[in-house]
Design a protein around this motif. Sequence first.
Motif, mmCIF file in Angstrom:
data_model
loop_
_atom_site.group_PDB
_atom_site.id
_atom_site.type_symbol
_atom_site.label_atom_id
_atom_site.label_comp_id
_atom_site.label_asym_id
_atom_site.label_seq_id
_atom_site.Cartn_x
_atom_site.Cartn_y
_atom_site.Cartn_z
ATOM 1 N N SER A 1 -6.640 17.261 -9.171
ATOM 2 C CA SER A 1 -7.514 16.356 -8.424
ATOM 3 C C SER A 1 -6.852 15.019 -8.135
ATOM 4 O O SER A 1 -7.393 14.210 -7.381
ATOM 5 C CB SER A 1 -8.822 16.126 -9.196
ATOM 6 N N HIS B 1 -7.206 20.311 -5.215
ATOM 7 C CA HIS B 1 -7.766 19.026 -4.785
ATOM 8 C C HIS B 1 -8.688 19.157 -3.581
ATOM 9 O O HIS B 1 -9.756 18.518 -3.530
ATOM 10 C CB HIS B 1 -6.615 18.056 -4.466
ATOM 11 N N TRP C 1 -3.085 12.411 0.502
ATOM 12 C CA TRP C 1 -2.625 13.554 -0.299
ATOM 13 C C TRP C 1 -1.179 13.890 0.043
ATOM 14 O O TRP C 1 -0.342 14.081 -0.844
ATOM 15 C CB TRP C 1 -3.516 14.771 -0.037
#
Length: 472
Positions: free
Chosen positions: A265, A326, A354
């Motif tokens: 995450s 994630h 990300w």
Amino acid sequence: MVDFVGRRDELATLERELQKIASGVGGERPGRCVMLRGRRRVGKSRLVERFAERSGVPFLFYAATGASPEADLIRLARDAQASNLPLAHLMSAAQPRNWDAAFDVLAAALPSDQPSVVVIDEVPYLMDADGAFEGMLQRAWDRALQAKPVLLILIGSDLSMMEALNSYGRPFHQRGREMVLGPLNPAEVGRMLDLEPAEAFDAALVTGGLPLICADWPRGAGLWDFLDEALNDPVSPLLVSAERSLAAESPPNAQPRSVLSAIGSGERTFTNIARAAGGIGGTSLQRSLETLLVKRVVAAELPLSTRPSKERRYRVTDSYLRFWLHLVGPFIEEIERGRGDLTLARIRENWTSWRGRAIEPVIREALARTLPDDKLPEAPAMGGYWTRSNNVEIDIVGADRAPIAEELRFVGSIKWLEQSPFDQHDLVALHRHRAALTDEPVPVVAVTRSGADCSGVDAVYGPADLLNAWPL
């Protein structure tokens, strides 16, 4: 069928091993063994099947299930009967009840006047705590199998167990050649999918270079077109591959799974991982982390500098699994009820942040493969630098060794944005962070998706430069 882009070297290695056996037919001990390991779904079994089919020699491909010793032996007899070994019927006729007897029958079924190939897939399923299977395999190899012109290929996805198989003190030590199959690298992904360099890196991050997912990506399609299609198909490889790999490697409710989800995450420090994993205690968390580190699912990294540091950070090693944990896995139910559009919108919203973190280890690997060149010296150690508060954070540090370097070779910043080049503001920030790391005027490097529009940078690398680190 999955394209074998990038597997030529591995096929050539297996073909050389078989050729050595062919050259020694009639000798005292012509048999050879290869121990092939790699993460799940990188294409190990398909690679070996392709090799065996191309070889033209008799071969047996057996895949263990781990259900029970009896079930595995029944499966062996059935797979032998379906093979093209000249005396394959011996295995089904004998119906061996243990692996000692099974290996004896297998040796008798192998031809003596021509090479053959025997593949045992998922070897870790057969390995037990007391080493009984390894002992039986070692005795059979030394006593009978190696006397035949056979290439024995042992395949496993549990990296730590496959490494243990050939480690000092274990029965099968030094009896085979180790071979590692990794995922497709960014250049191979780009070639397979017919993508430009920058898009090839995006595809490599999302697929993790797993051939099965790459094969589902329409050739020439952009990232968002692929995701739009994959997120609207509940059985697409992008959605199901991670869950299947996780289920095979650990029980879904095991504590390491919670820890892995926390790291996936985006949590990177021990304290934050503990909090995100439900307040797991220090000792329990440490055990879970050690399990994940041993299995190579997670990597632990320290800042690279000339000073010692305890600011360890953790990351999921497989970029596809990191992406799934994630941005996909938590929303599977949403996708299953036909709202993949919501998931796609969320990925778009989080994509830049990300990707900015996920690309860092890939770029460091590319530089490590590229250097030295006409701009930068060799850097045997490649990493990053950070402080506890993150008020100093350097994306790239090249040095002579890690984690405590004697000499820093260069520092660099990564700016991986479509519409924003590396500029004077970025350069000033990099100089400021370099000053916090070292008093030496080591070269500064910019790695940028959109070029650089400032002077004073010692080296600039873009997507095409980096992709050349993996020659096809």
